[in-house]
Scaffold this motif. Sequence first.
Motif, PDB file in Angstrom:
ATOM      1  N   ASN A  55       4.605  -7.833  -2.332  1.00  0.00           N
ATOM      2  CA  ASN A  55       3.164  -7.586  -2.270  1.00  0.00           C
ATOM      3  C   ASN A  55       2.631  -7.002  -3.571  1.00  0.00           C
ATOM      4  O   ASN A  55       1.591  -7.433  -4.090  1.00  0.00           O
ATOM      5  N   ASP A  56       3.338  -6.000  -4.112  1.00  0.00           N
ATOM      6  CA  ASP A  56       2.880  -5.389  -5.354  1.00  0.00           C
ATOM      7  C   ASP A  56       3.003  -6.362  -6.526  1.00  0.00           C
ATOM      8  O   ASP A  56       2.118  -6.418  -7.387  1.00  0.00           O
ATOM      9  N   PHE A  57       4.081  -7.117  -6.574  1.00  0.00           N
ATOM     10  CA  PHE A  57       4.259  -8.096  -7.647  1.00  0.00           C
ATOM     11  C   PHE A  57       3.136  -9.131  -7.636  1.00  0.00           C
ATOM     12  O   PHE A  57       2.586  -9.498  -8.678  1.00  0.00           O
ATOM     13  N   GLY A  58       2.776  -9.577  -6.422  1.00  0.00           N
ATOM     14  CA  GLY A  58       1.705 -10.564  -6.306  1.00  0.00           C
ATOM     15  C   GLY A  58       0.374 -10.057  -6.826  1.00  0.00           C
ATOM     16  O   GLY A  58      -0.447 -10.828  -7.335  1.00  0.00           O
ATOM     17  N   LEU A  59       0.139  -8.751  -6.716  1.00  0.00           N
ATOM     18  CA  LEU A  59      -1.110  -8.173  -7.209  1.00  0.00           C
ATOM     19  C   LEU A  59      -1.214  -8.285  -8.727  1.00  0.00           C
ATOM     20  O   LEU A  59      -2.306  -8.514  -9.274  1.00  0.00           O
ATOM     21  N   PHE A  60      -0.088  -8.125  -9.426  1.00  0.00           N
ATOM     22  CA  PHE A  60      -0.106  -8.076 -10.892  1.00  0.00           C
ATOM     23  C   PHE A  60      -0.060  -9.447 -11.556  1.00  0.00           C
ATOM     24  O   PHE A  60      -0.411  -9.573 -12.724  1.00  0.00           O
ATOM     25  N   ASP A  66      -9.986   3.024  -8.592  1.00  0.00           N
ATOM     26  CA  ASP A  66     -10.082   1.747  -7.882  1.00  0.00           C
ATOM     27  C   ASP A  66      -8.798   0.933  -8.056  1.00  0.00           C
ATOM     28  O   ASP A  66      -8.293   0.337  -7.100  1.00  0.00           O
ATOM     29  N   GLY A  67      -8.262   0.891  -9.267  1.00  0.00           N
ATOM     30  CA  GLY A  67      -7.030   0.149  -9.506  1.00  0.00           C
ATOM     31  C   GLY A  67      -5.855   0.734  -8.734  1.00  0.00           C
ATOM     32  O   GLY A  67      -5.031  -0.007  -8.176  1.00  0.00           O
ATOM     33  N   ILE A  68      -5.772   2.060  -8.696  1.00  0.00           N
ATOM     34  CA  ILE A  68      -4.691   2.709  -7.944  1.00  0.00           C
ATOM     35  C   ILE A  68      -4.826   2.386  -6.456  1.00  0.00           C
ATOM     36  O   ILE A  68      -3.831   2.143  -5.768  1.00  0.00           O
ATOM     37  N   ARG A  69      -6.059   2.356  -5.956  1.00  0.00           N
ATOM     38  CA  ARG A  69      -6.272   2.007  -4.546  1.00  0.00           C
ATOM     39  C   ARG A  69      -5.863   0.563  -4.267  1.00  0.00           C
ATOM     40  O   ARG A  69      -5.379   0.250  -3.177  1.00  0.00           O
ATOM     41  N   GLN A  70      -6.057  -0.330  -5.255  1.00  0.00           N
ATOM     42  CA  GLN A  70      -5.609  -1.717  -5.080  1.00  0.00           C
ATOM     43  C   GLN A  70      -4.098  -1.784  -4.881  1.00  0.00           C
ATOM     44  O   GLN A  70      -3.590  -2.498  -4.017  1.00  0.00           O
TER      45      GLN A  70
END
Length: 351
Positions: free
Chosen positions: A252-257, A267-271
Amino acid sequence: RIANVMIDLRTAAIREVSFSSMMIMGEHTLTTNRTLIITEADELIELGLESTDPLYIAATDAFSQIPSLSEIYIGRKDAASAETWTDALIAANDEDSAWYGLVITSRLDEDILEVADWVEANEKLFFASNASEGAIDPADETDIASQLMDGNYFRTAYWYHADAETDWLEAAVMSKLFTKPSGTETFANQRLGGVTTDKLQETAARAVLTKNGNTFEPFRNISITQGGKTAGGEWIDVIRFRDQLSEWIKVNDFGLFVDNRVPFTDDGIRQVASKLIESLDRGVRVGGLAPEEQDEDGNVIPSYRVNIPLSAQVSFNDKANRTLRELSFTARLAGAIHFVDPISGTLTYEL
C-alpha cells in the motif's frame, strides 16, 4: 486546436507475496530446475518418481485434505552431490521465491535444525516432523523439540508423529490451513485426512506441548491437531498473519509513492498514514485484528491506534533526507479460543 487532453495511467498492479503457497523439498532427478509446480500427486509418478518416494507420499498427504491447496511447489535438493539443505533452499529461492510454507522429506534432527536456521532468516514458515522418542519424554531436554524451543525458532513448527517415516502429517496440516486466508485460521483442533493418529498417553502429549511442539490425537470419535504453536512459543496463525499484514502495509505504501510526489507536510504525512490505516482495516475485515468492542462501562475499545507525527515534529535532518519516521501503530489481535476451562454451573430446583 480546441482542447489538449492528457490522461495518465496508474493501473499497474504491484505483485503481492502469497502466504498461501507451500513447497515440499526433497532429493529427486525429475528436472534440472530447482522448483516445479504440481496440481496432483500423480504428476510426480508420471515424471518418473516411485510411489514409495517420500516426496510422493508427502504430496499425497497434502492433496488428501478437504480442502487442500490446488497446487504445490516441489523443490529439488541435488542427490548427486554433497549439497546441503541450506544450499538447496538458496538455489530454489533464487529461482522462484513465490513459495512461503516449507516441508522437507528428511526426518533427521540435524537437517531440521539446519533448515530452521535458514527459514528464520528468510521470512518463510517451516513445518517439521519426526518420531523422536525424546519429544514425548518430559525428562529429555536434548530432543529435537527441546532444541527448537531453546533456539527460539518463531518460524518453525514441530509436529511429533509416530508414523513420520510413512506419513507427512505436517504437509497435510499446511495444505489444509493454507487454503484459509491469513487471519481466519487456527492450526489447533483441525481434522486431517489420510494421516494416522497418535494415541498418546497424557504425560507424553503434555511433554510435546510443553516443548512448544504439536500433535495429532484422537478425542472421542475424531482426531484433531493439538497445540498450534511455533517452537518459539508464538501461535502459528499469528506469525502468518503478521507476515501478511506487513506485506499489505509495504504494498500500500509503495503504491502511494510510484509516479507520485508526496509532500513532506501534514497533508503528505496523512496520505502515508491513510495507506497504513487501509491495511489495518483490511486486517480487521479478514478477522486477524479484533473489531471495535466495548468494555463493561460501554467505552469503545478501538481495533488499533495509529501515531501520526506532525510535520513540525519531524527533525530537519529527516526532512533533508526525505525520510518519515515515528509513524507507528498498535493493534489488537483477534486471537482464537482453543478450549474452555472451566464451564461452571449449578443445578437447583429454583432459579
